[in-house]
Design a protein around this motif. Structure first.
Motif, mmCIF file in Angstrom:
data_model
loop_
_atom_site.group_PDB
_atom_site.id
_atom_site.type_symbol
_atom_site.label_atom_id
_atom_site.label_comp_id
_atom_site.label_asym_id
_atom_site.label_seq_id
_atom_site.Cartn_x
_atom_site.Cartn_y
_atom_site.Cartn_z
ATOM 1 N N LEU A 30 0.836 -1.214 0.000
ATOM 2 C CA LEU A 30 0.000 0.000 0.000
ATOM 3 C C LEU A 30 0.867 1.259 0.000
ATOM 4 C CD1 LEU A 30 -2.866 -0.918 2.488
ATOM 5 C CD2 LEU A 30 -3.011 -0.618 0.010
ATOM 6 N N SER A 31 1.969 1.224 0.757
ATOM 7 C CA SER A 31 2.833 2.422 0.835
ATOM 8 C C SER A 31 3.352 2.782 -0.548
ATOM 9 C CB SER A 31 4.036 2.184 1.748
ATOM 10 O OG SER A 31 3.611 1.766 2.990
ATOM 11 N N HIS A 32 3.844 1.777 -1.281
ATOM 12 C CA HIS A 32 4.412 2.069 -2.603
ATOM 13 C C HIS A 32 3.345 2.487 -3.605
ATOM 14 C CE1 HIS A 32 8.098 0.197 -1.093
ATOM 15 N NE2 HIS A 32 8.677 0.947 -2.011
ATOM 16 N N LEU A 33 2.211 1.784 -3.580
ATOM 17 C CA LEU A 33 1.169 2.108 -4.560
ATOM 18 C C LEU A 33 0.618 3.515 -4.341
ATOM 19 C CD1 LEU A 33 -0.882 -1.210 -4.844
ATOM 20 C CD2 LEU A 33 0.750 -0.251 -6.467
ATOM 21 N N LEU A 34 0.504 3.918 -3.072
ATOM 22 C CA LEU A 34 -0.141 5.212 -2.794
ATOM 23 C C LEU A 34 0.841 6.374 -2.679
ATOM 24 C CD1 LEU A 34 -2.876 4.123 -0.241
ATOM 25 C CD2 LEU A 34 -3.227 5.006 -2.541
ATOM 26 N N LEU A 35 2.081 6.080 -2.274
ATOM 27 C CA LEU A 35 2.990 7.195 -1.979
ATOM 28 C C LEU A 35 4.183 7.270 -2.924
ATOM 29 C CD1 LEU A 35 3.015 6.758 1.910
ATOM 30 C CD2 LEU A 35 1.570 8.270 0.561
ATOM 31 N N GLY A 36 4.289 6.323 -3.858
ATOM 32 C CA GLY A 36 5.445 6.345 -4.753
ATOM 33 C C GLY A 36 6.628 5.658 -4.107
ATOM 34 N N GLY B 247 7.051 6.001 -0.168
ATOM 35 C CA GLY B 247 6.495 4.688 0.132
ATOM 36 C C GLY B 247 7.498 3.823 0.875
ATOM 37 N N MET B 248 8.767 3.857 0.419
ATOM 38 C CA MET B 248 9.805 3.044 1.060
ATOM 39 C C MET B 248 10.019 3.498 2.515
ATOM 40 S SD MET B 248 11.747 0.582 0.861
ATOM 41 C CE MET B 248 12.640 -0.152 -0.466
ATOM 42 N N VAL B 249 10.059 4.817 2.729
ATOM 43 C CA VAL B 249 10.296 5.332 4.088
ATOM 44 C C VAL B 249 9.159 4.899 5.011
ATOM 45 C CG1 VAL B 249 10.459 7.445 5.471
ATOM 46 C CG2 VAL B 249 11.685 7.287 3.291
ATOM 47 N N VAL B 250 7.907 5.150 4.558
ATOM 48 C CA VAL B 250 6.755 4.805 5.405
ATOM 49 C C VAL B 250 6.724 3.290 5.660
ATOM 50 C CG1 VAL B 250 4.219 4.738 5.435
ATOM 51 C CG2 VAL B 250 5.401 6.819 4.722
ATOM 52 N N ALA B 251 7.002 2.498 4.618
ATOM 53 C CA ALA B 251 6.983 1.033 4.784
ATOM 54 C C ALA B 251 8.034 0.600 5.797
ATOM 55 C CB ALA B 251 7.224 0.357 3.438
ATOM 56 N N MET B 252 9.234 1.185 5.699
ATOM 57 C CA MET B 252 10.315 0.790 6.617
ATOM 58 C C MET B 252 9.942 1.124 8.065
ATOM 59 S SD MET B 252 12.580 -0.843 5.260
ATOM 60 C CE MET B 252 12.840 -1.396 3.630
ATOM 61 N N VAL B 253 9.383 2.327 8.258
ATOM 62 C CA VAL B 253 9.024 2.749 9.621
ATOM 63 C C VAL B 253 8.009 1.771 10.215
ATOM 64 C CG1 VAL B 253 7.798 4.539 10.951
ATOM 65 C CG2 VAL B 253 9.544 5.201 9.260
ATOM 66 N N ALA C 68 10.737 -8.692 1.122
ATOM 67 C CA ALA C 68 10.698 -9.043 -0.308
ATOM 68 C C ALA C 68 9.595 -8.259 -1.010
ATOM 69 C CB ALA C 68 10.462 -10.540 -0.468
ATOM 70 N N ILE C 69 8.419 -8.160 -0.378
ATOM 71 C CA ILE C 69 7.316 -7.404 -0.998
ATOM 72 C C ILE C 69 7.718 -5.932 -1.137
ATOM 73 C CG2 ILE C 69 4.929 -6.624 -0.711
ATOM 74 C CD1 ILE C 69 4.301 -9.322 0.508
ATOM 75 N N ALA C 70 8.397 -5.398 -0.095
ATOM 76 C CA ALA C 70 8.849 -3.996 -0.173
ATOM 77 C C ALA C 70 9.801 -3.819 -1.350
ATOM 78 C CB ALA C 70 9.527 -3.598 1.134
ATOM 79 N N GLY C 71 10.733 -4.743 -1.507
ATOM 80 C CA GLY C 71 11.726 -4.651 -2.594
ATOM 81 C C GLY C 71 11.059 -4.725 -3.964
ATOM 82 N N PHE C 72 10.163 -5.706 -4.142
ATOM 83 C CA PHE C 72 9.489 -5.844 -5.441
ATOM 84 C C PHE C 72 8.631 -4.616 -5.741
ATOM 85 C CE2 PHE C 72 9.777 -10.625 -4.553
ATOM 86 C CZ PHE C 72 10.943 -10.739 -5.299
ATOM 87 N N SER C 73 7.930 -4.125 -4.709
ATOM 88 C CA SER C 73 7.075 -2.946 -4.915
ATOM 89 C C SER C 73 7.931 -1.751 -5.329
ATOM 90 C CB SER C 73 6.322 -2.577 -3.632
ATOM 91 O OG SER C 73 5.641 -3.679 -3.138
ATOM 92 N N HIS C 74 9.113 -1.641 -4.698
ATOM 93 C CA HIS C 74 10.000 -0.508 -4.992
ATOM 94 C C HIS C 74 10.481 -0.567 -6.446
ATOM 95 C CE1 HIS C 74 12.499 2.792 -3.622
ATOM 96 N NE2 HIS C 74 13.468 2.295 -4.360
ATOM 97 N N VAL C 75 10.915 -1.756 -6.860
ATOM 98 C CA VAL C 75 11.415 -1.916 -8.238
ATOM 99 C C VAL C 75 10.287 -1.637 -9.234
ATOM 100 C CG1 VAL C 75 12.231 -3.632 -9.909
ATOM 101 C CG2 VAL C 75 13.216 -3.557 -7.618
ATOM 102 N N TYR C 76 9.095 -2.181 -8.943
ATOM 103 C CA TYR C 76 7.956 -1.981 -9.846
ATOM 104 C C TYR C 76 7.613 -0.487 -9.939
ATOM 105 C CZ TYR C 76 3.160 -1.587 -11.353
ATOM 106 O OH TYR C 76 2.031 -1.187 -12.007
ATOM 107 N N GLU C 77 7.542 0.183 -8.775
ATOM 108 C CA GLU C 77 7.135 1.588 -8.751
ATOM 109 C C GLU C 77 8.164 2.459 -9.480
ATOM 110 O OE1 GLU C 77 4.238 2.546 -7.872
ATOM 111 O OE2 GLU C 77 4.606 4.701 -8.012
#
Ligand SMILES: Nc1nc2c(ncn2[C@@H]2O[C@H](COP(=O)(O)OP(=O)(O)OP(=O)(O)O)[C@@H](O)[C@H]2O)c(=O)[nH]1
Length: 342
Positions: A109-115, A119-125, A159-168
């Motif tokens: 959700l972080s990557h899809l909504l925040l870029g 998205g990465m920062v919010v997801a990590m936190v 892994a989901i964070a990494g894939f979302s980041h690459v996709y975004e």
């Protein structure tokens, strides 16, 4: 190729983000409402109240979603409380280990909504918070039997964070390129007609509000058909880029040059009335006449004709201002070309 001498507005054109936010808001209104009822039932009152507040907030956002222009800040303002309630649910003693599967939604959700970056920062936190809650709640210590399950959850979330980041990242690059292609004339690199009309509309707003004068120059290359006929179509393209470079290079940063079609160009001079625009147009004519356009060792003689019109004096919309400038352009052609009428 001429550099586009204007910056693209960072207009938020992200229909996918609006769709994801809408789906998340509907999900909150339905599924989180069910969870609130469930938590009331099992006596976890504070969690139920937090969930009900989130549902009310989601319903309100759903109501105004269509009117929201800048979506990303609003998404952040929803996603943060959404994740906070999720963390609260994770920490609740009433919930067991399976509740941690919801953490997998955080990076997605972080990557899809925040870029990708926000998205990465919010997801990590929030993934970090979830990890701490998990470790404390189940008193995970190195070597204990349940550790491997914990590692599964954490690695899957990473892994989901990494894939979302690459996709975004790839999606953002593609979107930027598509947006550029939609606004730029591919041959000359100037604004295309549609972008040019957009800028005209902005200038018109400024004119109506602040009476800031704007002049439109319609520029046409003289006897361009002969260039194509005498030197070939490639040489014609080189000549068009040559003229585009001169037009873009001789105007201010706040002005815009565009290719309106074929061998016709437009220039919007911001803050310039027709008396100011006339010497600018004459200088452009002179530049094209005096500078040599070279193609495979040959020199191609070029000249341009320009018609000028002023917003307000010659009409209040693109159609009438353009029609007046175009009429003067044809007068310039009729009077012998290589000149300015306005
Ligand atoms: N090479 C090239 N030629 C183009 C392009 N777009 C339009 N043209 C040519 O531009 C020429 C325009 O010719 P006309 O409209 O007769 O105008 P002109 O020869 O410039 O004559 P005047 O405007 O009356 O001075 C046509 O031969 C078109 O094929 C382009 O992208 N590249």
């Amino acid at each position: 190729m001429a550099d586009p001498q204007y910056s693209f507005r960072s207009r938020e054109v992200s229909p996918h983000q609006r769709a994801v936010l809408r789906a998340l808001l509907w999900f909150t209104c339905s599924a989180v409402l069910c969870f609130a009822a469930l938590h009331f039932y099992v006596g976890d009152i504070w969690l139920a109240v937090a969930e009900l507040c989130l549902v009310a907030y989601a319903a309100l956002l759903l109501y105004v979603l269509q009117e929201i222009e800048r979506l990303r800040p609003r998404s952040l303002l929803f996603i943060v409380p959404f994740f906070i309630v999720m963390m609260y649910a994770l920490a609740s003693p009433e919930n067991g280990a399976t509740v941690f599967v919801w953490v997998l939604l955080v990076p997605l959700l972080s990557h899809l909504l925040l870029g990708r970056w926000q998205g990465m920062v919010v997801a990590m936190v929030f993934m970090g918070c979830a990890g701490v809650i998990l470790a404390r709640k189940f008193e995970v210590t190195p070597g204990m039997p349940g550790l491997i399950e914990v590692v599964h959850v954490i690695l899957c979330a990473i892994a989901i964070a990494g894939f979302s980041h690459v996709y975004e990242a790839s999606r953002e690059r593609t979107e930027a390129e598509l947006r550029r292609l939609a606004l730029v004339d591919p041959l000359t690199g100037l604004a295309n007609r549609s972008r040019f009309r957009d800028v005209f509309a902005q200038e018109r707003q400024r004119f109506l509000r602040h009476k800031t004068p704007v002049s439109l120059l319609v520029v046409d290359v003289d006897h361009f058909k002969r260039v194509n006929d005498d030197y070939g179509h490639d040489a014609g393209d080189v000549a068009l880029c040559f003229v585009a470079d001169i037009l873009a290079g001789r105007i201010r940063k706040t002005d815009v040059a565009g290719r309106l079609g074929g061998e016709e160009f437009g220039i919007l001079l911001s803050g310039a009335d027709i008396d100011y625009a006339r010497p600018v147009a004459n200088m452009l004519c002179e530049r094209v006449r005096l500078r040599a356009c070279r193609y495979r060792g040959q020199e191609i003689a070029l000249s341009i004709s320009i018609g000028i019109a002023e917003l307000g004096r010659d009409g209040l919309d693109f159609r009438s201002v353009f029609a007046n400038a175009d009429r003067r352009l044809y007068k310039a052609k009729a009077e012998g070309r290589d000149r300015v009428v306005g």
